[in-house]
Write an enzyme that holds these catalytic residues in place. Sequence first.
Site, PDB file in Angstrom:
ATOM      1  N   TYR A 103       0.837  -1.220   0.000  1.00 10.33           N
ATOM      2  CA  TYR A 103       0.000   0.000   0.000  1.00 10.33           C
ATOM      3  C   TYR A 103       0.846   1.233   0.000  1.00 10.33           C
ATOM      4  O   TYR A 103       1.673   1.394   0.871  1.00 10.33           O
ATOM      5  CB  TYR A 103      -0.950   0.023   1.205  1.00 10.33           C
ATOM      6  CG  TYR A 103      -2.010  -1.040   1.214  1.00 10.33           C
ATOM      7  CD1 TYR A 103      -2.341  -1.736   0.064  1.00 10.33           C
ATOM      8  CD2 TYR A 103      -2.700  -1.357   2.376  1.00 10.33           C
ATOM      9  CE1 TYR A 103      -3.327  -2.718   0.079  1.00 10.33           C
ATOM     10  CE2 TYR A 103      -3.693  -2.328   2.405  1.00 10.33           C
ATOM     11  CZ  TYR A 103      -3.985  -3.005   1.248  1.00 10.33           C
ATOM     12  OH  TYR A 103      -4.961  -3.967   1.258  1.00 10.33           O
TER      13      TYR A 103
HETATM   14  N1  LIG Z   1      -6.836  -8.109   0.576  1.00 12.73           N
HETATM   15  C1  LIG Z   1      -6.971  -7.313  -0.447  1.00 12.73           C
HETATM   16  O1  LIG Z   1      -6.630  -7.647  -1.592  1.00 12.73           O
HETATM   17  C2  LIG Z   1      -7.539  -5.935  -0.228  1.00 12.73           C
HETATM   18  C3  LIG Z   1      -7.941  -5.152  -1.339  1.00 12.73           C
HETATM   19  C4  LIG Z   1      -8.477  -3.897  -1.087  1.00 12.73           C
HETATM   20  C5  LIG Z   1      -8.623  -3.440   0.204  1.00 12.73           C
HETATM   21  N2  LIG Z   1      -8.196  -4.203   1.263  1.00 12.73           N
HETATM   22  C6  LIG Z   1      -8.302  -3.713   2.658  1.00 12.73           C
HETATM   23  O2  LIG Z   1      -9.628  -3.406   2.941  1.00 12.73           O
HETATM   24  C7  LIG Z   1      -9.719  -2.050   3.362  1.00 12.73           C
HETATM   25  C8  LIG Z   1     -11.034  -1.509   2.902  1.00 12.73           C
HETATM   26  O3  LIG Z   1     -11.060  -1.388   1.483  1.00 12.73           O
HETATM   27  P1  LIG Z   1     -11.169   0.029   0.793  1.00 12.73           P
HETATM   28  O4  LIG Z   1     -10.662   1.039   1.759  1.00 12.73           O
HETATM   29  O5  LIG Z   1     -10.521  -0.023  -0.535  1.00 12.73           O
HETATM   30  O6  LIG Z   1     -12.722   0.167   0.545  1.00 12.73           O
HETATM   31  P2  LIG Z   1     -13.981   0.335   1.506  1.00 12.73           P
HETATM   32  O7  LIG Z   1     -13.639   0.183   2.936  1.00 12.73           O
HETATM   33  O8  LIG Z   1     -15.039  -0.508   0.917  1.00 12.73           O
HETATM   34  O9  LIG Z   1     -14.342   1.854   1.235  1.00 12.73           O
HETATM   35  C9  LIG Z   1     -13.715   2.823   1.985  1.00 12.73           C
HETATM   36  C10 LIG Z   1     -13.788   4.193   1.328  1.00 12.73           C
HETATM   37  O10 LIG Z   1     -15.142   4.659   1.293  1.00 12.73           O
HETATM   38  C11 LIG Z   1     -15.179   6.059   1.548  1.00 12.73           C
HETATM   39  N3  LIG Z   1     -15.925   6.263   2.800  1.00 12.73           N
HETATM   40  C12 LIG Z   1     -15.738   5.620   3.995  1.00 12.73           C
HETATM   41  N4  LIG Z   1     -16.594   6.066   4.921  1.00 12.73           N
HETATM   42  C13 LIG Z   1     -17.349   7.000   4.334  1.00 12.73           C
HETATM   43  C14 LIG Z   1     -18.401   7.826   4.783  1.00 12.73           C
HETATM   44  N5  LIG Z   1     -18.837   7.776   6.042  1.00 12.73           N
HETATM   45  N6  LIG Z   1     -18.961   8.695   3.888  1.00 12.73           N
HETATM   46  C15 LIG Z   1     -18.531   8.749   2.620  1.00 12.73           C
HETATM   47  N7  LIG Z   1     -17.521   7.999   2.127  1.00 12.73           N
HETATM   48  C16 LIG Z   1     -16.926   7.125   2.986  1.00 12.73           C
HETATM   49  C17 LIG Z   1     -13.717   6.507   1.699  1.00 12.73           C
HETATM   50  O11 LIG Z   1     -13.171   6.815   0.423  1.00 12.73           O
HETATM   51  P3  LIG Z   1     -13.292   8.240  -0.283  1.00 12.73           P
HETATM   52  O12 LIG Z   1     -13.482   9.272   0.759  1.00 12.73           O
HETATM   53  O13 LIG Z   1     -12.020   8.375  -1.036  1.00 12.73           O
HETATM   54  O14 LIG Z   1     -14.486   8.110  -1.167  1.00 12.73           O
HETATM   55  C18 LIG Z   1     -13.053   5.215   2.171  1.00 12.73           C
HETATM   56  O15 LIG Z   1     -11.677   5.213   1.969  1.00 12.73           O
HETATM   57  C19 LIG Z   1      -8.476  -1.367   2.796  1.00 12.73           C
HETATM   58  O16 LIG Z   1      -8.137  -0.176   3.460  1.00 12.73           O
HETATM   59  C20 LIG Z   1      -7.481  -2.472   2.958  1.00 12.73           C
HETATM   60  O17 LIG Z   1      -6.998  -2.496   4.282  1.00 12.73           O
HETATM   61  C21 LIG Z   1      -7.690  -5.450   1.051  1.00 12.73           C
END
Ligand SMILES: NC(=O)c1ccc[n+]([C@@H]2O[C@H](COP(=O)([O-])OP(=O)(O)OC[C@H]3O[C@@H](n4cnc5c(N)ncnc54)[C@H](OP(=O)(O)O)[C@@H]3O)[C@@H](O)[C@H]2O)c1
Length: 319
Positions: free
Chosen positions: A54
């Site tokens: 990351y």
């Molecule tokens: N194992 C894997 O291959 C893999 C792949 C991807 C992710 N991950 C892990 O999973 C975690 C979660 O995935 P992700 O962060 O990509 O996606 P997510 O948790 O599904 O979406 C999070 C994003 O949504 C937006 N958000 C969150 N709360 C909000 C609210 N209250 N109001 C409006 N927008 C909001 C923010 O982005 P914005 O403000 O930019 O819109 C935030 O960064 C990652 O941080 C990582 O640790 C793992």
Amino acid sequence: MTELRPLSSSGLLVSPLCLGGNVFGWTADKTQSFAVLDAYFAAGGNFLDTADSYMHHFPEQGNEPGQSETIIGEWLATRRNRDDVVVATKVGDHPEHMGLAAATIKAAAEESLRRLRTDHIDLYYTHFDRDESIPVDEIITALDDLVKAGKVRAIAASNISPERLSASLAFSDREGLSRYVALQPPYNLVSRDTYEGARREIVRREGLACVPYFALASGFLTGKYRPGRTTENVRDLPGLAGGYADTERGVKVLDALEQVATARGVEMATVALAWLARQPTVTAPIASARTVEQLPALLAAQDLRLSDAELQALTTASS
Ligand SMILES: NC(=O)c1ccc[n+]([C@@H]2O[C@H](COP(=O)([O-])OP(=O)(O)OC[C@H]3O[C@@H](n4cnc5c(N)ncnc54)[C@H](OP(=O)(O)O)[C@@H]3O)[C@@H](O)[C@H]2O)c1
């Protein structure tokens, strides 16, 4: 304050919401990241998810791999709270340590420990099992070596086929080596077949914990992406949040989320996470917050108990 829960048989106790770390050093700078980490910790959260890679996926935005671990390491050091935090990180997708060959795992783990400024990783995931020519025996043995050396407490898998997950568990059992305690699949209301089915059946049968990522479908399930509307957001891409807005299922899910959220007086994101937390085998969904203001909606899911009727309405909308 929400109670910690066991992560399957690992001996680790984790909060019901795992804080995603891919924002740190990507969409959140160090100051913002520290503020999010402080707020999560102050609310009783103890479970952080990151990866050595990351966030190297958007080099045009000036991102380098390792920034998330570096920020978390600095935060742990300055807050002196390492023993109160469960740190999960991953190996296999760093440009300089790509894949899961034994030597790669060994070298990448040292780099993660250095960046995280710690002598042990609590939960170490294989990030992507892309190269099936590497036997699961080699991967498990390398991970077990790290556990035996005290550098890793427990091991887990993320993106892996059901066949290779089963084979890994069977090898561990046959050889008496560390076995995966958790699976981290992509799983949410608009992406269910990425987990439900063969993977979930293995997790259930083998007593693993499911720690789903993309719990908010990259932000789509907050309701801010709507059909025909484009945003400036870096996640507004076909493979991320932007891919769902114009699908029939996406529209139905947002309608159902909005109904429940309005009736309960909470945000749609809260309802989406509460639904996921109640799915069989799920221990702690992972979601990230870019700002402190986004965090309360995520934390609130820990206390929102959806009724059977509400759960069913959401499940039906997502079918
Ligand atoms: N194992 C894997 O291959 C893999 C792949 C991807 C992710 N991950 C892990 O999973 C975690 C979660 O995935 P992700 O962060 O990509 O996606 P997510 O948790 O599904 O979406 C999070 C994003 O949504 C937006 N958000 C969150 N709360 C909000 C609210 N209250 N109001 C409006 N927008 C909001 C923010 O982005 P914005 O403000 O930019 O819109 C935030 O960064 C990652 O941080 C990582 O640790 C793992």
